[in-house]
Scaffold this motif. Structure first.
Motif, short mmCIF file in Angstrom:
data_model
loop_
_atom_site.label_atom_id
_atom_site.label_comp_id
_atom_site.label_asym_id
_atom_site.label_seq_id
_atom_site.Cartn_x
_atom_site.Cartn_y
_atom_site.Cartn_z
N LEU A 1 -19.87 4.85 -14.79
CA LEU A 1 -19.02 5.56 -13.83
C LEU A 1 -18.11 4.60 -13.08
O LEU A 1 -16.91 4.81 -12.97
CB LEU A 1 -19.90 6.33 -12.83
CG LEU A 1 -19.20 6.93 -11.62
CD1 LEU A 1 -18.25 8.05 -12.05
CD2 LEU A 1 -20.22 7.44 -10.61
N LEU A 2 -18.66 3.52 -12.56
CA LEU A 2 -17.88 2.54 -11.81
C LEU A 2 -16.78 1.93 -12.67
O LEU A 2 -15.67 1.68 -12.20
CB LEU A 2 -18.79 1.44 -11.27
CG LEU A 2 -19.73 1.85 -10.13
CD1 LEU A 2 -20.87 0.84 -9.99
CD2 LEU A 2 -18.97 1.97 -8.83
N GLU A 3 -17.08 1.73 -13.94
CA GLU A 3 -16.10 1.13 -14.85
C GLU A 3 -14.99 2.10 -15.24
O GLU A 3 -13.90 1.68 -15.64
CB GLU A 3 -16.81 0.64 -16.11
CG GLU A 3 -17.73 -0.55 -15.86
CD GLU A 3 -18.57 -0.92 -17.07
OE1 GLU A 3 -19.00 -2.09 -17.15
OE2 GLU A 3 -18.81 -0.04 -17.93
N SER A 4 -15.24 3.40 -15.07
CA SER A 4 -14.29 4.41 -15.54
C SER A 4 -13.29 4.89 -14.48
O SER A 4 -12.34 5.60 -14.81
CB SER A 4 -15.05 5.63 -16.07
OG SER A 4 -15.68 6.34 -15.01
N VAL A 5 -13.52 4.53 -13.22
CA VAL A 5 -12.73 5.11 -12.13
C VAL A 5 -11.31 4.59 -12.09
O VAL A 5 -10.39 5.29 -11.66
CB VAL A 5 -13.44 4.88 -10.77
CG1 VAL A 5 -12.58 5.36 -9.62
CG2 VAL A 5 -14.78 5.58 -10.76
N GLY A 6 -11.09 3.35 -12.53
CA GLY A 6 -9.74 2.82 -12.58
C GLY A 6 -9.34 1.97 -11.39
O GLY A 6 -8.18 2.01 -10.96
N PHE A 7 -10.29 1.20 -10.85
CA PHE A 7 -9.95 0.24 -9.81
C PHE A 7 -9.12 -0.89 -10.41
O PHE A 7 -9.26 -1.22 -11.60
CB PHE A 7 -11.21 -0.32 -9.17
CG PHE A 7 -11.93 0.64 -8.26
CD1 PHE A 7 -11.48 0.85 -6.96
CD2 PHE A 7 -13.04 1.34 -8.70
CE1 PHE A 7 -12.13 1.73 -6.12
CE2 PHE A 7 -13.70 2.23 -7.86
CZ PHE A 7 -13.24 2.43 -6.57
N SER A 8 -8.28 -1.50 -9.58
CA SER A 8 -7.44 -2.59 -10.10
C SER A 8 -8.28 -3.80 -10.48
O SER A 8 -7.93 -4.56 -11.39
CB SER A 8 -6.39 -2.99 -9.07
OG SER A 8 -7.00 -3.53 -7.90
N ARG A 9 -9.42 -3.98 -9.77
CA ARG A 9 -10.34 -5.07 -10.11
C ARG A 9 -11.76 -4.63 -9.81
O ARG A 9 -12.01 -4.03 -8.77
CB ARG A 9 -10.00 -6.34 -9.33
CG ARG A 9 -10.82 -7.55 -9.80
CD ARG A 9 -10.27 -8.89 -9.31
NE ARG A 9 -10.67 -9.21 -7.95
CZ ARG A 9 -9.87 -9.20 -6.90
NH1 ARG A 9 -8.59 -8.85 -7.04
NH2 ARG A 9 -10.31 -9.54 -5.70
N LEU A 10 -12.65 -4.93 -10.72
CA LEU A 10 -14.06 -4.57 -10.55
C LEU A 10 -14.91 -5.80 -10.78
O LEU A 10 -14.90 -6.39 -11.87
CB LEU A 10 -14.45 -3.47 -11.53
CG LEU A 10 -15.91 -2.99 -11.48
CD1 LEU A 10 -16.24 -2.36 -10.14
CD2 LEU A 10 -16.19 -2.00 -12.62
#
Length: 212
Positions: free
Chosen positions: A179-188
Motif C-alpha cells: 500500500l505504501l509503495e502504491s500511493v505515489g509519494f515523490s520519495r519513499l
C-alpha cells in the motif's frame, strides 16, 4: 480505526485500558525508531489513531497535536497524556478516511500501528497525502503481512479473527508495505525489519518516511 469498533461500549474501554498499560512496553519495543523518525518535527503534528497518546513522549513541549481518534474511550487518556507532556491537543472524532483538514495544510503526519485497523487503508493513505503540503513528511511504523508460506504467515492467518475482534479491528495480515509503495509519494524511505516480542502476529514491521 474500523467504524465497526467506533464507540463500542465493551471493546472501546478495554482497548483504552490496554493501550495505556502497554505504553511503556511499546516504548521499549519501538521507542528508538520513533525518536529517530520524530526528530526535528515541526510545531504542528497530525497523528492518525493516537490511541491513549503513546507518541506524545517523542514530541517537543508546546507541540500542537491534531489527533484523529474516533474511539471516544481513548479521549480521556489522550487529554491526560497531553497535560503530562505539555502538548496542545485538538481531538477530532473522525476516521482516517475522512480527515476534515484542507488540502496542502500539514507539514508532518504520523501513523504508528494504525493502518492495520482502518476500513479502507487506501482511502486513508490518500487523505494523508492530500493534507500534506508539497515536500510534507509522513512518518510511519506499521506491522505488515509476513512472507507467504512462512510460519509467521501461518500464525497471522490462524489468529486473525480473534485478534481483529480484540485489537480495534486490526488486520494481522494486511499488505501495508505494498500500500505504501502504491500511493505515489515523490520519495519513499522504507525499511522492513523484525522487532520480536510476545505479539507474534505483528511481526514483521516497516518503518520510514514518505515525502509528498
Amino acid at each position: 480505526m474500523s467504524k465497526e469498533f467506533k464507540n463500542n461500549t465493551i471493546r472501546g474501554p478495554i482497548n483504552a485500558w490496554v493501550f495505556r498499560v502497554l505504553s511503556g512496553y511499546m516504548d521499549r519495543l519501538f521507542g528508538k525508531s520513533k525518536r529517530k523518525l520524530f526528530k526535528n518535527h515541526p510545531e504542528m503534528v497530525v497523528e492518525i489513531g493516537p490511541g491513549a497518546g503513546a507518541n506524545m513522549r517523542y514530541l517537543k513541549v508546546g507541540t500542537r497535536l491534531i489527533a484523529i481518534e474516533p474511539n471516544i474511550h481513548m479521549h480521556a487518556n489522550l487529554k491526560k497524556t497531553a497535560i503530562k507532556y505539555g502538548i496542545h491537543l485538538e481531538i477530532k472524532e473522525i476516521v482516517g478516511e475522512s480527515i476534515d483538514l484542507p488540502d496542502n495544510s500539514c507539514d508532518f503526519v504520523v501513523s504508528t500501528l494504525v493502518l492495520c485497523t482502518v476500513d479502507d487503508p487506501e482511502a486513508c493513505m490518500h487523505q494523508i497525502k492530500r493534507i500534506l503540503k508539497p515536500s510534507g513528511v509522513f512518518v510511519f511504523i506499521e506491522h505488515v503481512k509476513a512472507r507467504e508460506n512462512s510460519m509467521l504467515a501461518f500464525i497471522q492467518n490462524l489468529i486473525h479473527k480473534p485478534w481483529h475482534w480484540f485489537f480495534e479491528g486490526c488486520h494481522t495480515n494486511r499488505n501495508t508495505r505494498q500500500l505504501l509503495e502504491s500511493v505515489g509519494f515523490s520519495r519513499l524511505e522504507l525499511e522492513t525489519y523484525n522487532s520480536y516480542s510476545p505479539f507474534i502476529p505483528i511481526i514483521p514491521q516497516v518503518r520510514g518516511r514518505a515525502i509528498k
